[in-house]
Design a protein around this motif. Structure first.
Motif, PDB file in Angstrom:
ATOM      1  N   ASN A   1     -26.714  18.225  18.125  1.00 43.16           N
ATOM      2  CA  ASN A   1     -26.081  19.533  18.279  1.00 43.16           C
ATOM      3  C   ASN A   1     -26.840  20.465  19.215  1.00 43.16           C
ATOM      4  OD1 ASN A   1     -23.670  20.707  17.676  1.00 43.16           O
ATOM      5  ND2 ASN A   1     -24.451  21.881  15.953  1.00 43.16           N
ATOM      6  N   LYS A   2     -27.567  19.890  20.175  1.00 46.56           N
ATOM      7  CA  LYS A   2     -28.286  20.692  21.165  1.00 46.56           C
ATOM      8  C   LYS A   2     -27.314  21.107  22.265  1.00 46.56           C
ATOM      9  CE  LYS A   2     -32.593  19.681  19.688  1.00 46.56           C
ATOM     10  NZ  LYS A   2     -33.598  20.634  19.306  1.00 46.56           N
ATOM     11  N   THR A   3     -27.527  22.290  22.795  1.00 50.78           N
ATOM     12  CA  THR A   3     -26.700  22.768  23.904  1.00 50.78           C
ATOM     13  C   THR A   3     -27.227  22.199  25.214  1.00 50.78           C
ATOM     14  OG1 THR A   3     -28.102  24.687  24.320  1.00 50.78           O
ATOM     15  CG2 THR A   3     -26.320  24.976  22.700  1.00 50.78           C
ATOM     16  N   THR A   4     -26.432  22.342  26.258  1.00 47.92           N
ATOM     17  CA  THR A   4     -26.859  21.909  27.593  1.00 47.92           C
ATOM     18  C   THR A   4     -28.186  22.589  27.946  1.00 47.92           C
ATOM     19  OG1 THR A   4     -24.563  21.612  28.262  1.00 47.92           O
ATOM     20  CG2 THR A   4     -26.176  21.834  30.037  1.00 47.92           C
ATOM     21  N   LYS A   5     -28.273  23.873  27.633  1.00 45.73           N
ATOM     22  CA  LYS A   5     -29.491  24.648  27.923  1.00 45.73           C
ATOM     23  C   LYS A   5     -30.697  24.093  27.140  1.00 45.73           C
ATOM     24  CE  LYS A   5     -30.659  29.455  28.574  1.00 45.73           C
ATOM     25  NZ  LYS A   5     -30.042  30.789  28.585  1.00 45.73           N
ATOM     26  N   ASP A   6     -30.484  23.798  25.856  1.00 44.83           N
ATOM     27  CA  ASP A   6     -31.560  23.234  25.015  1.00 44.83           C
ATOM     28  C   ASP A   6     -32.049  21.901  25.590  1.00 44.83           C
ATOM     29  OD1 ASP A   6     -31.191  25.289  23.123  1.00 44.83           O
ATOM     30  OD2 ASP A   6     -29.881  24.066  21.866  1.00 44.83           O
ATOM     31  N   ILE A   7     -31.085  21.061  25.960  1.00 48.91           N
ATOM     32  CA  ILE A   7     -31.409  19.729  26.475  1.00 48.91           C
ATOM     33  C   ILE A   7     -32.195  19.844  27.778  1.00 48.91           C
ATOM     34  CG2 ILE A   7     -30.449  17.558  27.390  1.00 48.91           C
ATOM     35  CD1 ILE A   7     -28.059  18.028  25.403  1.00 48.91           C
ATOM     36  N   ALA A   8     -31.725  20.729  28.654  1.00 45.85           N
ATOM     37  CA  ALA A   8     -32.406  20.941  29.935  1.00 45.85           C
ATOM     38  C   ALA A   8     -33.860  21.355  29.709  1.00 45.85           C
ATOM     39  CB  ALA A   8     -31.671  21.999  30.752  1.00 45.85           C
ATOM     40  N   LYS A   9     -34.048  22.289  28.789  1.00 43.77           N
ATOM     41  CA  LYS A   9     -35.390  22.787  28.499  1.00 43.77           C
ATOM     42  C   LYS A   9     -36.265  21.675  27.914  1.00 43.77           C
ATOM     43  CE  LYS A   9     -35.999  27.122  27.091  1.00 43.77           C
ATOM     44  NZ  LYS A   9     -35.978  28.302  26.195  1.00 43.77           N
ATOM     45  N   GLU A  10     -35.726  20.949  26.951  1.00 39.46           N
ATOM     46  CA  GLU A  10     -36.489  19.892  26.279  1.00 39.46           C
ATOM     47  C   GLU A  10     -36.895  18.759  27.228  1.00 39.46           C
ATOM     48  OE1 GLU A  10     -36.178  17.315  22.189  1.00 39.46           O
ATOM     49  OE2 GLU A  10     -35.277  19.302  22.320  1.00 39.46           O
ATOM     50  N   LEU A  11     -36.003  18.416  28.169  1.00 43.79           N
ATOM     51  CA  LEU A  11     -36.276  17.312  29.086  1.00 43.79           C
ATOM     52  C   LEU A  11     -36.868  17.783  30.418  1.00 43.79           C
ATOM     53  CD1 LEU A  11     -33.099  15.101  28.518  1.00 43.79           C
ATOM     54  CD2 LEU A  11     -35.344  14.884  27.442  1.00 43.79           C
ATOM     55  N   SER A  12     -37.060  19.092  30.551  1.00 42.31           N
ATOM     56  CA  SER A  12     -37.602  19.682  31.784  1.00 42.31           C
ATOM     57  C   SER A  12     -36.778  19.317  33.015  1.00 42.31           C
ATOM     58  CB  SER A  12     -39.065  19.270  31.989  1.00 42.31           C
ATOM     59  OG  SER A  12     -39.842  19.649  30.889  1.00 42.31           O
ATOM     60  N   ILE A  13     -35.448  19.435  32.859  1.00 40.53           N
ATOM     61  CA  ILE A  13     -34.528  19.222  33.971  1.00 40.53           C
ATOM     62  C   ILE A  13     -33.556  20.399  34.004  1.00 40.53           C
ATOM     63  CG2 ILE A  13     -34.716  16.688  33.984  1.00 40.53           C
ATOM     64  CD1 ILE A  13     -32.160  16.505  32.349  1.00 40.53           C
ATOM     65  N   SER A  14     -32.795  20.526  35.080  1.00 41.51           N
ATOM     66  CA  SER A  14     -31.858  21.652  35.168  1.00 41.51           C
ATOM     67  C   SER A  14     -30.613  21.393  34.312  1.00 41.51           C
ATOM     68  CB  SER A  14     -31.453  21.881  36.624  1.00 41.51           C
ATOM     69  OG  SER A  14     -30.555  20.867  37.039  1.00 41.51           O
ATOM     70  N   GLU A  15     -29.921  22.483  33.985  1.00 45.93           N
ATOM     71  CA  GLU A  15     -28.676  22.349  33.222  1.00 45.93           C
ATOM     72  C   GLU A  15     -27.652  21.545  34.021  1.00 45.93           C
ATOM     73  OE1 GLU A  15     -27.184  25.892  31.141  1.00 45.93           O
ATOM     74  OE2 GLU A  15     -29.144  26.790  31.514  1.00 45.93           O
ATOM     75  N   LYS A  16     -27.659  21.718  35.345  1.00 44.72           N
ATOM     76  CA  LYS A  16     -26.727  20.973  36.190  1.00 44.72           C
ATOM     77  C   LYS A  16     -27.008  19.470  36.082  1.00 44.72           C
ATOM     78  CE  LYS A  16     -24.709  20.592  40.804  1.00 44.72           C
ATOM     79  NZ  LYS A  16     -23.923  19.501  40.305  1.00 44.72           N
ATOM     80  N   THR A  17     -28.275  19.108  36.042  1.00 44.95           N
ATOM     81  CA  THR A  17     -28.644  17.694  35.909  1.00 44.95           C
ATOM     82  C   THR A  17     -28.169  17.145  34.571  1.00 44.95           C
ATOM     83  OG1 THR A  17     -30.537  18.032  37.361  1.00 44.95           O
ATOM     84  CG2 THR A  17     -30.570  16.056  35.992  1.00 44.95           C
ATOM     85  N   VAL A  18     -28.302  17.941  33.521  1.00 44.28           N
ATOM     86  CA  VAL A  18     -27.809  17.529  32.197  1.00 44.28           C
ATOM     87  C   VAL A  18     -26.310  17.268  32.279  1.00 44.28           C
ATOM     88  CG1 VAL A  18     -27.415  18.241  29.798  1.00 44.28           C
ATOM     89  CG2 VAL A  18     -29.602  18.756  30.910  1.00 44.28           C
ATOM     90  N   ARG A  19     -25.576  18.213  32.879  1.00 42.22           N
ATOM     91  CA  ARG A  19     -24.118  18.051  33.004  1.00 42.22           C
ATOM     92  C   ARG A  19     -23.770  16.820  33.844  1.00 42.22           C
ATOM     93  NH1 ARG A  19     -24.486  23.750  33.128  1.00 42.22           N
ATOM     94  NH2 ARG A  19     -24.451  23.755  35.405  1.00 42.22           N
ATOM     95  N   ASN A  20     -24.570  16.563  34.885  1.00 44.14           N
ATOM     96  CA  ASN A  20     -24.332  15.375  35.715  1.00 44.14           C
ATOM     97  C   ASN A  20     -24.511  14.093  34.906  1.00 44.14           C
ATOM     98  OD1 ASN A  20     -23.747  16.855  37.996  1.00 44.14           O
ATOM     99  ND2 ASN A  20     -25.793  16.663  38.876  1.00 44.14           N
TER     100      ASN A  20
END
Length: 68
Positions: A20-39
């Motif tokens: 239940n992590k958001t795109t923003k949470d995932i980006a922060k946790e993996l040290s990548i951009s939100e756009k990369t998460v969405r990709n």
């Protein structure tokens, strides 16, 4: 589809998504951009031939690519 269709990073993204992590949470946790998460999510949905994150999660669970 055979097991191993996801890259390690795609798997990490979906394992966080099912927590239940958001795109923003995932980006922060993996040290990548939100756009990369969405990709990563988009690429995975394309591989699976599904529309939407929920459908992708269901398929990945069926394929035993991720687990709850």
């Amino acid at each position: 589809m055979a097991k191993g269709i996801l890259t390690n990073r795609e798997r990490e993204v979906f394992e966080l998504l099912i927590l239940n992590k958001t795109t923003k949470d995932i980006a922060k946790e993996l040290s990548i951009s939100e756009k990369t998460v969405r990709n990563h999510i988009s690429n995975t949905m394309q591989k699976l031939g599904v529309n939407g994150r929920a459908s992708a999660v269901v398929e990945l669970l069926k394929l035993k690519e991720i687990s709850l």
